[in-house]
Design a protein around this motif. Structure first.
Motif, PDB file in Angstrom:
ATOM      1  N   THR A  51       0.815  -1.213   0.000  1.00  0.00           N
ATOM      2  CA  THR A  51       0.000   0.000   0.000  1.00  0.00           C
ATOM      3  C   THR A  51       0.854   1.272   0.000  1.00  0.00           C
ATOM      4  O   THR A  51       0.314   2.366   0.048  1.00  0.00           O
ATOM      5  N   VAL A  52       2.155   1.121  -0.059  1.00  0.00           N
ATOM      6  CA  VAL A  52       3.052   2.271  -0.029  1.00  0.00           C
ATOM      7  C   VAL A  52       3.008   3.001  -1.371  1.00  0.00           C
ATOM      8  O   VAL A  52       3.123   2.381  -2.426  1.00  0.00           O
ATOM      9  N   VAL A  53       2.807   4.308  -1.315  1.00  0.00           N
ATOM     10  CA  VAL A  53       2.930   5.165  -2.493  1.00  0.00           C
ATOM     11  C   VAL A  53       3.707   6.404  -2.077  1.00  0.00           C
ATOM     12  O   VAL A  53       3.609   6.868  -0.948  1.00  0.00           O
ATOM     13  N   CYS A  54       4.507   6.914  -2.974  1.00  0.00           N
ATOM     14  CA  CYS A  54       5.347   8.070  -2.694  1.00  0.00           C
ATOM     15  C   CYS A  54       5.151   9.100  -3.797  1.00  0.00           C
ATOM     16  O   CYS A  54       4.800   8.751  -4.924  1.00  0.00           O
ATOM     17  N   SER A  55       5.396  10.349  -3.464  1.00  0.00           N
ATOM     18  CA  SER A  55       5.369  11.386  -4.490  1.00  0.00           C
ATOM     19  C   SER A  55       6.374  12.459  -4.105  1.00  0.00           C
ATOM     20  O   SER A  55       6.631  12.700  -2.924  1.00  0.00           O
ATOM     21  N   LEU A  56       6.931  13.061  -5.137  1.00  0.00           N
ATOM     22  CA  LEU A  56       7.971  14.061  -4.930  1.00  0.00           C
ATOM     23  C   LEU A  56       8.045  14.930  -6.183  1.00  0.00           C
ATOM     24  O   LEU A  56       7.926  14.413  -7.302  1.00  0.00           O
ATOM     25  N   PRO A  57       8.248  16.234  -6.017  1.00  0.00           N
ATOM     26  CA  PRO A  57       8.458  17.061  -7.212  1.00  0.00           C
ATOM     27  C   PRO A  57       9.679  16.553  -7.987  1.00  0.00           C
ATOM     28  O   PRO A  57      10.697  16.190  -7.390  1.00  0.00           O
ATOM     29  N   GLU A  58       9.565  16.526  -9.294  1.00  0.00           N
ATOM     30  CA  GLU A  58      10.638  15.985 -10.132  1.00  0.00           C
ATOM     31  C   GLU A  58      11.967  16.680  -9.873  1.00  0.00           C
ATOM     32  O   GLU A  58      13.015  16.017  -9.840  1.00  0.00           O
ATOM     33  N   ASP A  59      11.954  17.972  -9.654  1.00  0.00           N
ATOM     34  CA  ASP A  59      13.219  18.680  -9.456  1.00  0.00           C
ATOM     35  C   ASP A  59      13.840  18.404  -8.077  1.00  0.00           C
ATOM     36  O   ASP A  59      14.946  18.851  -7.805  1.00  0.00           O
ATOM     37  N   ASN A  60      13.179  17.653  -7.226  1.00  0.00           N
ATOM     38  CA  ASN A  60      13.734  17.288  -5.917  1.00  0.00           C
ATOM     39  C   ASN A  60      14.260  15.851  -5.881  1.00  0.00           C
ATOM     40  O   ASN A  60      14.790  15.419  -4.860  1.00  0.00           O
ATOM     41  N   LEU A  61      14.101  15.100  -6.953  1.00  0.00           N
ATOM     42  CA  LEU A  61      14.515  13.695  -6.950  1.00  0.00           C
ATOM     43  C   LEU A  61      16.016  13.536  -6.689  1.00  0.00           C
ATOM     44  O   LEU A  61      16.426  12.706  -5.884  1.00  0.00           O
ATOM     45  N   GLN A  62      16.820  14.329  -7.358  1.00  0.00           N
ATOM     46  CA  GLN A  62      18.263  14.205  -7.180  1.00  0.00           C
ATOM     47  C   GLN A  62      18.675  14.602  -5.763  1.00  0.00           C
ATOM     48  O   GLN A  62      19.506  13.948  -5.152  1.00  0.00           O
ATOM     49  N   GLU A  63      18.065  15.648  -5.251  1.00  0.00           N
ATOM     50  CA  GLU A  63      18.353  16.084  -3.886  1.00  0.00           C
ATOM     51  C   GLU A  63      17.954  15.004  -2.871  1.00  0.00           C
ATOM     52  O   GLU A  63      18.600  14.832  -1.841  1.00  0.00           O
ATOM     53  N   ALA A  64      16.906  14.242  -3.177  1.00  0.00           N
ATOM     54  CA  ALA A  64      16.447  13.162  -2.306  1.00  0.00           C
ATOM     55  C   ALA A  64      17.257  11.880  -2.533  1.00  0.00           C
ATOM     56  O   ALA A  64      16.933  10.840  -1.961  1.00  0.00           O
TER      57      ALA A  64
END
Length: 165
Positions: A51-64
């Motif tokens: 049931t895990v779903v994640c979301s993140l702004p595309e421009d933050n993916l590298q920082e994450a």
């Protein structure tokens, strides 16, 4: 390793050794600027994460520290080099754990090789902490190997341990 750029639905992402699949991309206006929100879920799901779903702004993916999986050629080189000795003889457990907290498959493989070799040299003196690091290093690469080889997690685990021997 490749950056997470040019993402579309169905793209695969790697975060902390876990493989995720992008299932939705939303366009939202945040602070007056349009941003793409990448929604992703575990590629290899089981009862603990179905049931895990994640979301993140595309421009933050590298920082994450989220990246794309390595290529098949890179994986073949890793598998081929698993039987060779590690570049370092030993590594402190604390330093190894910190390094494994990153998202670098090459560093995880190097730690796996160090602790695999140490376990085989001195199984009686191989502490629980070192065994935990060995298992963590293995788990950090299993999903990515399974994805790239298009196989199960168990088959990937077997291929890795076979290549180490």
């Amino acid at each position: 390793m490749s950056s997470p750029g040019n993402i579309k639905i169905g793209s695969k992402l790697v975060e902390g050794g876990k493989v995720y699949t992008v299932y939705k991309i939303e366009e939202k206006t945040i602070d007056g600027a349009p941003r793409r929100i990448i929604c992703y879920k575990p590629h290899f799901s089981d009862y603990t994460n179905d049931t895990v779903v994640c979301s993140l702004p595309e421009d933050n993916l590298q920082e994450a520290n989220i990246r794309r999986p390595i290529s098949l050629t890179e994986l073949e080189n890793i598998i081929r080099n698993l039987s060779s000795g590690p570049q370092r003889e030993e590594l402190d457990v604390v330093e190894a754990k910190v390094t494994l907290g990153g998202n670098d498959i090459y560093e995880s493989v190097e730690i796996l090789k160090i602790y695999w070799r140490e376990k085989n040299k001195n199984e009686e003196g191989f502490t629980k902490a070192k065994k935990d690091i060995l298992n963590l290093a293995l788990e950090k690469i299993v999903e990515e190997v399974a994805l790239i080889q298009k196989t199960s997690l168990e088959a990937a685990r077997t291929a890795i341990t076979k290549a180490l021997s």
